[in-house]
Design a protein around this motif. Structure first.
Motif, short mmCIF file in Angstrom:
data_model
loop_
_atom_site.label_atom_id
_atom_site.label_comp_id
_atom_site.label_asym_id
_atom_site.label_seq_id
_atom_site.Cartn_x
_atom_site.Cartn_y
_atom_site.Cartn_z
N THR A 23 0.90 -1.17 -0.03
CA THR A 23 0.06 0.21 -0.17
C THR A 23 0.92 1.34 0.02
O THR A 23 0.32 2.26 -0.15
CB THR A 23 -0.86 0.01 1.22
OG1 THR A 23 -0.24 -0.19 2.47
CG2 THR A 23 -1.85 -1.40 1.07
N SER A 144 -6.39 -6.08 13.67
CA SER A 144 -6.98 -5.05 12.87
C SER A 144 -6.28 -4.37 11.75
O SER A 144 -6.91 -3.73 10.80
CB SER A 144 -7.18 -4.01 14.01
OG SER A 144 -6.15 -3.59 14.38
N TYR A 145 -4.82 -4.35 11.82
CA TYR A 145 -4.16 -3.63 10.55
C TYR A 145 -4.24 -4.44 9.29
O TYR A 145 -4.21 -3.98 8.24
CB TYR A 145 -2.68 -3.34 11.24
CG TYR A 145 -1.79 -2.58 10.14
CD1 TYR A 145 -2.42 -1.43 9.49
CD2 TYR A 145 -0.81 -3.09 9.57
CE1 TYR A 145 -1.93 -0.73 8.53
CE2 TYR A 145 0.11 -2.55 8.73
CZ TYR A 145 -0.36 -1.31 8.14
OH TYR A 145 0.17 -0.55 7.16
N TYR A 146 -4.22 -5.73 9.59
CA TYR A 146 -4.15 -6.67 8.48
C TYR A 146 -5.78 -6.63 7.80
O TYR A 146 -5.74 -6.49 6.48
CB TYR A 146 -4.19 -8.21 8.68
CG TYR A 146 -4.17 -9.13 7.66
CD1 TYR A 146 -2.96 -9.15 6.93
CD2 TYR A 146 -5.27 -9.83 7.43
CE1 TYR A 146 -2.97 -10.03 6.11
CE2 TYR A 146 -5.16 -10.74 6.24
CZ TYR A 146 -3.99 -10.85 5.79
OH TYR A 146 -4.04 -11.64 4.39
N VAL A 147 -6.68 -6.38 8.41
CA VAL A 147 -7.95 -6.24 7.77
C VAL A 147 -8.13 -4.95 7.17
O VAL A 147 -8.79 -4.76 6.07
CB VAL A 147 -9.08 -6.43 9.06
CG1 VAL A 147 -10.54 -6.00 8.71
CG2 VAL A 147 -9.11 -7.89 9.57
N SER A 148 -7.64 -3.73 8.07
CA SER A 148 -7.91 -2.30 7.57
C SER A 148 -7.01 -2.24 6.20
O SER A 148 -7.36 -1.32 5.48
CB SER A 148 -7.71 -1.45 8.48
OG SER A 148 -6.29 -1.44 8.88
N ARG A 149 -5.74 -2.50 6.67
CA ARG A 149 -4.62 -2.04 5.40
C ARG A 149 -4.44 -0.79 5.13
O ARG A 149 -4.09 -0.28 4.14
CB ARG A 149 -4.90 -3.03 4.10
CG ARG A 149 -4.87 -4.59 4.18
CD ARG A 149 -4.95 -5.45 2.97
NE ARG A 149 -4.82 -6.67 3.05
CZ ARG A 149 -4.61 -7.49 2.25
NH1 ARG A 149 -4.23 -7.07 1.06
NH2 ARG A 149 -4.37 -8.82 2.60
N ASN A 150 -4.71 0.09 6.33
CA ASN A 150 -4.67 1.63 6.18
C ASN A 150 -3.32 2.01 6.58
O ASN A 150 -3.31 1.97 7.92
CB ASN A 150 -5.80 2.24 6.67
CG ASN A 150 -5.69 3.47 6.67
OD1 ASN A 150 -4.90 4.34 5.96
ND2 ASN A 150 -7.04 4.25 6.89
N TYR A 153 -3.41 4.46 9.73
CA TYR A 153 -3.83 3.75 10.98
C TYR A 153 -2.58 3.43 11.56
O TYR A 153 -2.34 3.68 12.82
CB TYR A 153 -4.66 2.54 10.71
CG TYR A 153 -4.89 1.67 11.92
CD1 TYR A 153 -5.22 2.34 13.15
CD2 TYR A 153 -4.59 0.09 11.65
CE1 TYR A 153 -5.59 1.21 14.44
CE2 TYR A 153 -5.07 -0.58 12.89
CZ TYR A 153 -5.46 -0.07 14.18
OH TYR A 153 -5.58 -0.71 15.24
N HIS A 154 -1.72 2.71 10.96
CA HIS A 154 -0.33 2.16 11.51
C HIS A 154 0.32 3.30 11.88
O HIS A 154 0.91 3.18 13.40
CB HIS A 154 0.36 1.49 10.35
CG HIS A 154 2.04 1.41 10.78
ND1 HIS A 154 2.87 2.03 10.49
CD2 HIS A 154 2.63 0.30 11.54
CE1 HIS A 154 4.00 1.65 10.78
NE2 HIS A 154 3.89 0.29 11.52
#
Length: 306
Positions: A23, A144-150, A153-154
């Motif tokens: 991303t 949650s990060y794997y799901v959102s991939r945003n 957010y990280h």
């Protein structure tokens, strides 16, 4: 310029790792020199990080420091290794190998700042409770990060951990019960290190963003200068080097009273490790020496700490 453009297109078309799925991408031209390494400079600049981490880990072993410090250096190396793999492949799975360890290490350093009991016996401190909180937090964040991939957010979570680490350190330096374990001169040195570290972090962040915002202009400069001199214009690679240098110097600088690296390049990420070493043990047990010009921790009396 025409030769480089043609080579990039051919190498990218036959990229060993396939199309880019991450991303995030950076200003360095992809697959410019090899079909196996997407970003050469951004990849190999992480060897500096890994080298300093290994050097620090070796100190932890030879000087019989508590295991928590070896774990910290191992995390430091893991960040460098994950970043190398990410920039070499530009795959999303590799991106996780870069970004997740950043949060793991930052949260680890944040957690140990809340363990200020004298000594390193796990049964006489709140280390077990902190370990549970640390584990649950990172499991939830990973999912949650794997799901959102945003990536935003990280970055927000990482920034919160960094600010928490900073505020907790300031509190420990000013708290009467804790700060009295450290001489005023040593507390002042640590405070100056944190100030210079924050400034350097901000400067590195500026370089990183300038590299992104003015990428087209910088790319033209690289083509005008030519390689290998153009590698000096890779802003993200400099971010890796500055971060590695600062992290290592902060690890060393906050350990002993004799160390004065307030003008050194520094960041805040892992200074918590050695601050707690002085709080939980006698700071007079440690000193700083140099080997081949590189500062290192040395135990005055090599008695293994539990």
């Amino acid at each position: 310029m025409a030769l480089n453009t043609t080579a990039n297109a051919l190498l990218a078309a036959h990229a060993f790792w396939g199309p880019v799925t991450a991303t995030l991408d950076w200003c360095e031209v992809n697959y410019q020199f090899s079909r196996y390494i997407a970003e050469v400079a951004n990849s190999f600049s992480n060897l500096f990080t890994i080298g300093l981490a290994v050097y620090g880990a070796a100190q932890s072993v030879t000087e019989n420091l508590p295991p928590r410090y070896l774990v910290g250096y191992a995390g430091f190396a893991l960040v460098g290794l994950g970043s190398f793999i990410f920039h070499a492949t530009l795959l999303f799975e590799a991106q996780l190998m870069d970004e997740l360890p950043m949060v793991y290490v930052a949260s680890y350093c944040c957690a140990i700042l809340f363990d200020t009991t004298r000594g390193f016996d796990l049964r006489e401190s709140n280390a077990s409770q902190l370990g549970l909180i640390f584990t649950v937090f990172n499991v939830l964040f990973t999912w949650s990060y794997y799901v959102s991939r945003n990536p935003v957010y990280h970055q927000v979570v990482f920034a919160i951990l960094m600010f928490t680490t900073t505020f907790r350190t300031v509190y420990l330096l000013r708290n009467g019960e804790v700060s009295k374990r450290l001489p005023q001169e040593q507390r002042s040195t640590i405070a100056r290190l944190f100030s210079s570290g924050a400034a350097t972090f901000a400067f590195g962040f500026l370089i990183w963003n300038l590299d992104n915002v003015f990428c087209s202009n910088i790319t033209r400069w690289k083509q005008s200068v030519g390689w290998p001199a153009a590698f000096l214009l890779e802003g993200h690679s400099w971010w890796h080097i500055l971060t590695a240098t600062g992290t290592y110097l902060m690890l060393i600088g906050n350990t002993c009273e004799s160390c004065r690296w307030s003008l050194a390049l520094a960041v805040l990420l892992k200074s918590s490790l050695d601050l707690t070493l002085c709080i939980k043990d006698d700071h007079n047990n440690y000193t700083v020496t140099k080997k081949l010009g590189i500062p290192r921790i040395q135990r005055v009396q090599k008695i293994k700490t539990q």
